[in-house]
Design an enzyme around this catalytic site. Structure first.
Site, PDB file in Angstrom:
ATOM      1  N   GLY A  44       0.783  -1.242   0.000  1.00 60.06           N
ATOM      2  CA  GLY A  44       0.000   0.000   0.000  1.00 60.06           C
ATOM      3  C   GLY A  44       0.810   1.285   0.000  1.00 60.06           C
ATOM      4  O   GLY A  44       0.351   2.308  -0.501  1.00 60.06           O
ATOM      5  N   GLU A  99       3.481   4.232   5.810  1.00 59.41           N
ATOM      6  CA  GLU A  99       2.289   3.377   5.703  1.00 59.41           C
ATOM      7  C   GLU A  99       1.211   4.096   4.886  1.00 59.41           C
ATOM      8  O   GLU A  99       1.154   5.325   4.858  1.00 59.41           O
ATOM      9  CB  GLU A  99       1.736   3.113   7.108  1.00 59.41           C
ATOM     10  CG  GLU A  99       1.813   1.677   7.580  1.00 59.41           C
ATOM     11  CD  GLU A  99       0.924   0.693   6.839  1.00 59.41           C
ATOM     12  OE1 GLU A  99       0.808   0.753   5.603  1.00 59.41           O
ATOM     13  OE2 GLU A  99       0.347  -0.165   7.513  1.00 59.41           O
ATOM     14  N   ASP A 100       0.368   3.325   4.256  1.00 58.06           N
ATOM     15  CA  ASP A 100      -0.725   3.934   3.500  1.00 58.06           C
ATOM     16  C   ASP A 100      -1.818   4.472   4.417  1.00 58.06           C
ATOM     17  O   ASP A 100      -2.295   5.590   4.258  1.00 58.06           O
ATOM     18  CB  ASP A 100      -1.308   2.940   2.473  1.00 58.06           C
ATOM     19  CG  ASP A 100      -1.712   1.594   3.065  1.00 58.06           C
ATOM     20  OD1 ASP A 100      -1.517   1.349   4.288  1.00 58.06           O
ATOM     21  OD2 ASP A 100      -2.221   0.743   2.305  1.00 58.06           O
ATOM     22  N   ASP A 103      -5.696   2.214  10.499  1.00 55.01           N
ATOM     23  CA  ASP A 103      -7.094   1.881  10.725  1.00 55.01           C
ATOM     24  C   ASP A 103      -7.230   1.527  12.212  1.00 55.01           C
ATOM     25  O   ASP A 103      -7.354   2.413  13.046  1.00 55.01           O
ATOM     26  CB  ASP A 103      -7.412   0.721   9.777  1.00 55.01           C
ATOM     27  CG  ASP A 103      -8.883   0.379   9.674  1.00 55.01           C
ATOM     28  OD1 ASP A 103      -9.699   1.289   9.586  1.00 55.01           O
ATOM     29  OD2 ASP A 103      -9.201  -0.821   9.651  1.00 55.01           O
ATOM     30  N   LYS A 131      -7.523   7.020   9.900  1.00 54.42           N
ATOM     31  CA  LYS A 131      -8.955   6.767  10.101  1.00 54.42           C
ATOM     32  C   LYS A 131      -9.186   6.658  11.606  1.00 54.42           C
ATOM     33  O   LYS A 131      -9.299   5.559  12.144  1.00 54.42           O
ATOM     34  CB  LYS A 131      -9.278   5.413   9.449  1.00 54.42           C
ATOM     35  CG  LYS A 131     -10.470   5.390   8.524  1.00 54.42           C
ATOM     36  CD  LYS A 131     -10.852   3.948   8.262  1.00 54.42           C
ATOM     37  CE  LYS A 131     -10.531   3.495   6.882  1.00 54.42           C
ATOM     38  NZ  LYS A 131     -11.019   2.117   6.628  1.00 54.42           N
TER      39      LYS A 131
HETATM   40  P1  IMP Z   1      -4.703  -1.629  10.872  1.00 49.61           P
HETATM   41  O1  IMP Z   1      -3.707  -2.627  11.391  1.00 49.61           O
HETATM   42  O2  IMP Z   1      -6.108  -1.994  11.246  1.00 49.61           O
HETATM   43  O3  IMP Z   1      -4.368  -0.206  11.266  1.00 49.61           O
HETATM   44  O4  IMP Z   1      -4.727  -1.760   9.332  1.00 49.61           O
HETATM   45  C1  IMP Z   1      -3.789  -1.264   8.523  1.00 49.61           C
HETATM   46  C2  IMP Z   1      -3.820  -1.953   7.176  1.00 49.61           C
HETATM   47  O5  IMP Z   1      -5.138  -2.387   6.794  1.00 49.61           O
HETATM   48  C3  IMP Z   1      -3.386  -0.966   6.135  1.00 49.61           C
HETATM   49  O6  IMP Z   1      -1.993  -1.038   5.937  1.00 49.61           O
HETATM   50  C4  IMP Z   1      -4.165  -1.396   4.918  1.00 49.61           C
HETATM   51  O7  IMP Z   1      -3.438  -2.372   4.214  1.00 49.61           O
HETATM   52  C5  IMP Z   1      -5.417  -2.028   5.447  1.00 49.61           C
HETATM   53  N1  IMP Z   1      -6.542  -1.075   5.416  1.00 49.61           N
HETATM   54  C6  IMP Z   1      -7.186  -0.530   6.462  1.00 49.61           C
HETATM   55  N2  IMP Z   1      -8.152   0.309   6.087  1.00 49.61           N
HETATM   56  C7  IMP Z   1      -8.113   0.312   4.744  1.00 49.61           C
HETATM   57  C8  IMP Z   1      -8.876   1.016   3.735  1.00 49.61           C
HETATM   58  O8  IMP Z   1      -9.788   1.817   3.983  1.00 49.61           O
HETATM   59  N3  IMP Z   1      -8.543   0.749   2.439  1.00 49.61           N
HETATM   60  C9  IMP Z   1      -7.544  -0.106   2.093  1.00 49.61           C
HETATM   61  N4  IMP Z   1      -6.806  -0.769   2.997  1.00 49.61           N
HETATM   62  C10 IMP Z   1      -7.097  -0.562   4.305  1.00 49.61           C
HETATM   63 MG    MG Z   2      -1.166  -1.944   4.082  1.00 49.18          MG
END
Ligand code: IMP
Ligand code: MG
Length: 177
Positions: A44, A99-100, A103, A131
């Site tokens: 990402g 990081e992209d 979440d 987010k």
């Molecule tokens: P986290 O560990 O829940 O913070 O998730 C992070 C990862 O989930 C990111 O690096 C993305 O690959 C994926 N992700 C979370 N939300 C989105 C979204 O809205 N679109 C695309 N990928 C997402």
């Molecule tokens: Mg990712």
């Protein structure tokens, strides 16, 4: 049955370019006289990292990590595993994790703990999208592009089932019957 959805533009190419320039200027100022190592999280972060690194005015090294988190296409579950590691030591280096999107925060929190354990001089985080409504664990974002609503974002590196990473803008999926 196939998902039916439209992609609504959230951040235009111009908005992203402008913000990426601002972040790059901030990083260049914070690390003036030093060197940085950008660690991009595959896949990402690839587009964001490619753009940001070309706007930095400090010497820069690039490396990548890939992690897998188990979950469906749109929901991340929290279990994190490194499936590709960086190729060099980061001891004594200024690391910036790129990081992209953050979440739940679980991926970045795990990566930060992992990288700090390797004896770097510093580990900062640079994230295109935040987010905050979806956060499950606290994680510090040092350089942040844009805050986005709790919807599924695609484009500029972000995928939905591996598609749409190549869109030059960031959009959100709007599902319908
Ligand atoms: P986290 O560990 O829940 O913070 O998730 C992070 C990862 O989930 C990111 O690096 C993305 O690959 C994926 N992700 C979370 N939300 C989105 C979204 O809205 N679109 C695309 N990928 C997402
Ligand atoms: Mg990712």
């Amino acid at each position: 049955m196939e998902d039916k959805f439209d992609i609504e533009v959230l951040l235009s190419e111009e908005q992203i370019d402008q913000r990426v320039s601002e972040i790059a200027a901030e990083i260049s100022e914070d690390f003036a006289g030093e060197e940085v190592m950008l660690v991009g999280i595959l896949k990402g972060a690839v587009i964001f990292m490619a753009d940001i690194c070309r706007k930095l005015t400090v010497p820069v090294e690039l490396d990548f990590m890939a992690v897998s988190s188990y979950g469906s296409a749109t929901v991340s579950s929290g279990a994190v595993q490194i499936i590709k590691d960086i190729e060099v030591s980061i001891e004594g280096k200024n690391v910036i994790v790129v990081e992209d999107i953050v979440d739940s925060g679980l991926t970045l929190k795990y990566l930060l703990e992992n990288l700090w354990s390797r004896g770097p001089a510093n580990v900062k985080t640079c994230v295109l999208l935040d987010k905050p409504e979806a956060r499950k664990v606290d994680v510090k974002i040092d350089y942040m592009g844009f805050e986005v609503p709790n919807e599924f974002a695609v484009g500029y590196g972000l995928d939905y089932a591996q598609k749409f990473r190549n869109l030059p803008y960031v959009g959100v999926l709007v599902f319908h019957d």
